[in-house]
Design a protein around this motif. Structure first.
Motif, PDB file in Angstrom:
ATOM      1  N   ILE A   1       0.824  -1.487  -0.206  1.00  0.00           N
ATOM      2  CA  ILE A   1      -0.186  -0.146  -0.353  1.00  0.00           C
ATOM      3  C   ILE A   1       1.385   1.305   0.302  1.00  0.00           C
ATOM      4  O   ILE A   1       0.234   2.103  -0.884  1.00  0.00           O
ATOM      5  N   VAL A   2       2.094   1.077   1.046  1.00  0.00           N
ATOM      6  CA  VAL A   2       2.671   2.270   0.981  1.00  0.00           C
ATOM      7  C   VAL A   2       3.490   2.992  -0.354  1.00  0.00           C
ATOM      8  O   VAL A   2       3.634   4.108  -0.759  1.00  0.00           O
ATOM      9  N   PHE A   3       4.232   1.578  -0.768  1.00  0.00           N
ATOM     10  CA  PHE A   3       4.714   1.700  -2.429  1.00  0.00           C
ATOM     11  C   PHE A   3       3.914   2.324  -3.456  1.00  0.00           C
ATOM     12  O   PHE A   3       3.617   3.027  -4.481  1.00  0.00           O
ATOM     13  N   GLU A   4       2.133   1.528  -3.403  1.00  0.00           N
ATOM     14  CA  GLU A   4       1.282   2.433  -4.462  1.00  0.00           C
ATOM     15  C   GLU A   4       1.458   3.976  -4.343  1.00  0.00           C
ATOM     16  O   GLU A   4       0.739   4.293  -5.231  1.00  0.00           O
ATOM     17  N   VAL A   5       1.198   4.180  -3.060  1.00  0.00           N
ATOM     18  CA  VAL A   5       1.029   5.532  -2.639  1.00  0.00           C
ATOM     19  C   VAL A   5       2.113   6.341  -3.205  1.00  0.00           C
ATOM     20  O   VAL A   5       1.817   7.507  -3.928  1.00  0.00           O
ATOM     21  N   VAL A   6       2.826   6.167  -3.302  1.00  0.00           N
ATOM     22  CA  VAL A   6       4.243   6.427  -3.836  1.00  0.00           C
ATOM     23  C   VAL A   6       4.246   6.681  -4.753  1.00  0.00           C
ATOM     24  O   VAL A   6       4.749   7.815  -5.591  1.00  0.00           O
TER      25      VAL A   6
ATOM     26  N   THR B   1       9.315   9.534 -12.922  1.00  0.00           N
ATOM     27  CA  THR B   1       8.739   8.089 -13.838  1.00  0.00           C
ATOM     28  C   THR B   1       9.312   7.473 -12.812  1.00  0.00           C
ATOM     29  O   THR B   1       8.731   6.497 -13.162  1.00  0.00           O
ATOM     30  N   VAL B   2      10.758   7.825 -12.808  1.00  0.00           N
ATOM     31  CA  VAL B   2      11.235   6.367 -12.892  1.00  0.00           C
ATOM     32  C   VAL B   2      10.681   5.863 -11.077  1.00  0.00           C
ATOM     33  O   VAL B   2      10.492   4.826 -10.665  1.00  0.00           O
ATOM     34  N   VAL B   3      10.155   7.201 -10.166  1.00  0.00           N
ATOM     35  CA  VAL B   3      10.149   7.070  -9.145  1.00  0.00           C
ATOM     36  C   VAL B   3       8.937   6.064  -8.884  1.00  0.00           C
ATOM     37  O   VAL B   3       8.397   5.011  -8.207  1.00  0.00           O
ATOM     38  N   SER B   4       8.025   6.667 -10.340  1.00  0.00           N
ATOM     39  CA  SER B   4       6.415   5.429 -10.119  1.00  0.00           C
ATOM     40  C   SER B   4       6.435   4.562 -10.902  1.00  0.00           C
ATOM     41  O   SER B   4       5.989   4.103 -10.217  1.00  0.00           O
TER      42      SER B   4
ATOM     43  N   ILE C   1      -4.102   8.069  -0.494  1.00  0.00           N
ATOM     44  CA  ILE C   1      -3.803   9.200  -1.489  1.00  0.00           C
ATOM     45  C   ILE C   1      -5.109  10.483  -1.821  1.00  0.00           C
ATOM     46  O   ILE C   1      -4.297  11.464  -2.048  1.00  0.00           O
ATOM     47  N   ALA C   2      -6.397  10.263  -0.962  1.00  0.00           N
ATOM     48  CA  ALA C   2      -7.309  11.372  -0.801  1.00  0.00           C
ATOM     49  C   ALA C   2      -6.155  12.418   0.388  1.00  0.00           C
ATOM     50  O   ALA C   2      -6.378  13.528   0.326  1.00  0.00           O
ATOM     51  N   ALA C   3      -5.874  12.220   0.798  1.00  0.00           N
ATOM     52  CA  ALA C   3      -5.313  12.854   2.383  1.00  0.00           C
ATOM     53  C   ALA C   3      -3.400  13.443   1.074  1.00  0.00           C
ATOM     54  O   ALA C   3      -3.482  14.877   1.423  1.00  0.00           O
TER      55      ALA C   3
ATOM     56  N   THR D   1       1.831   6.715  -7.650  1.00  0.00           N
ATOM     57  CA  THR D   1       0.570   7.273  -7.314  1.00  0.00           C
ATOM     58  C   THR D   1       0.990   8.420  -7.493  1.00  0.00           C
ATOM     59  O   THR D   1       0.429   9.411  -8.298  1.00  0.00           O
ATOM     60  N   THR D   2       1.525   9.341  -6.598  1.00  0.00           N
ATOM     61  CA  THR D   2       2.064  10.446  -6.061  1.00  0.00           C
ATOM     62  C   THR D   2       3.393  11.029  -7.057  1.00  0.00           C
ATOM     63  O   THR D   2       2.890  11.886  -7.962  1.00  0.00           O
ATOM     64  N   SER D   3       4.061  10.097  -7.152  1.00  0.00           N
ATOM     65  CA  SER D   3       4.591  10.305  -8.270  1.00  0.00           C
ATOM     66  C   SER D   3       4.521  10.279  -9.927  1.00  0.00           C
ATOM     67  O   SER D   3       5.092  10.736 -10.904  1.00  0.00           O
TER      68      SER D   3
END
Length: 113
Positions: A13-18, A35-38, A73-75, A20-22
């Motif tokens: 979940i944490v990596f998915e949020v990272v 892009t690479v981080v995402s 992600i909303a937060a 999506t944010t990226s």
């Protein structure tokens, strides 16, 4: 239920949020670093999710993944990008979170122990 499976799910979940944010920060893959981080974060997220699915049913894991991912992600959208939700948006997210809690606390589909 193996607590390491839930730890792997939390990592997913944490990596998915990272990721999506990226993805938002990449501006349609036009910026190299985000892009690479995402892409890397999504790869790691799916790896952790695959570990999770060894011990947690896919429907339950996906309910937790998507429900908590939406809340986080909303937060992040609110804090990092200044995106606001109206009362209906917050209500919908609250209902999603309530659904995740019902599945995990009341459903016989999840082993507790």
């Amino acid at each position: 239920m193996n607590w390491l499976s839930y730890l792997a799910l939390l990592g997913a979940i944490v990596f998915e949020v990272v990721g999506t944010t990226s993805l938002k920060a990449s501006e349609g893959f036009s910026k190299t670093a985000p892009t690479v981080v995402s892409l890397a974060a999504y790869g790691i997220a799916f790896y952790f999710l695959s570990l999770t699915l060894r011990h947690i049913p896919v429907a339950i894991a996906y309910a937790i993944w998507s429900g908590l991912g939406i809340v986080l992600i909303a937060a992040v959208g609110w804090i990092r990008f200044g995106q606001k939700l109206d009362a209906w948006g917050l209500t919908g997210i609250g209902l999603i979170l309530a659904g995740v809690l019902v599945v995990n606390l009341l459903s016989k589909s999840v082993e507790h122990g």
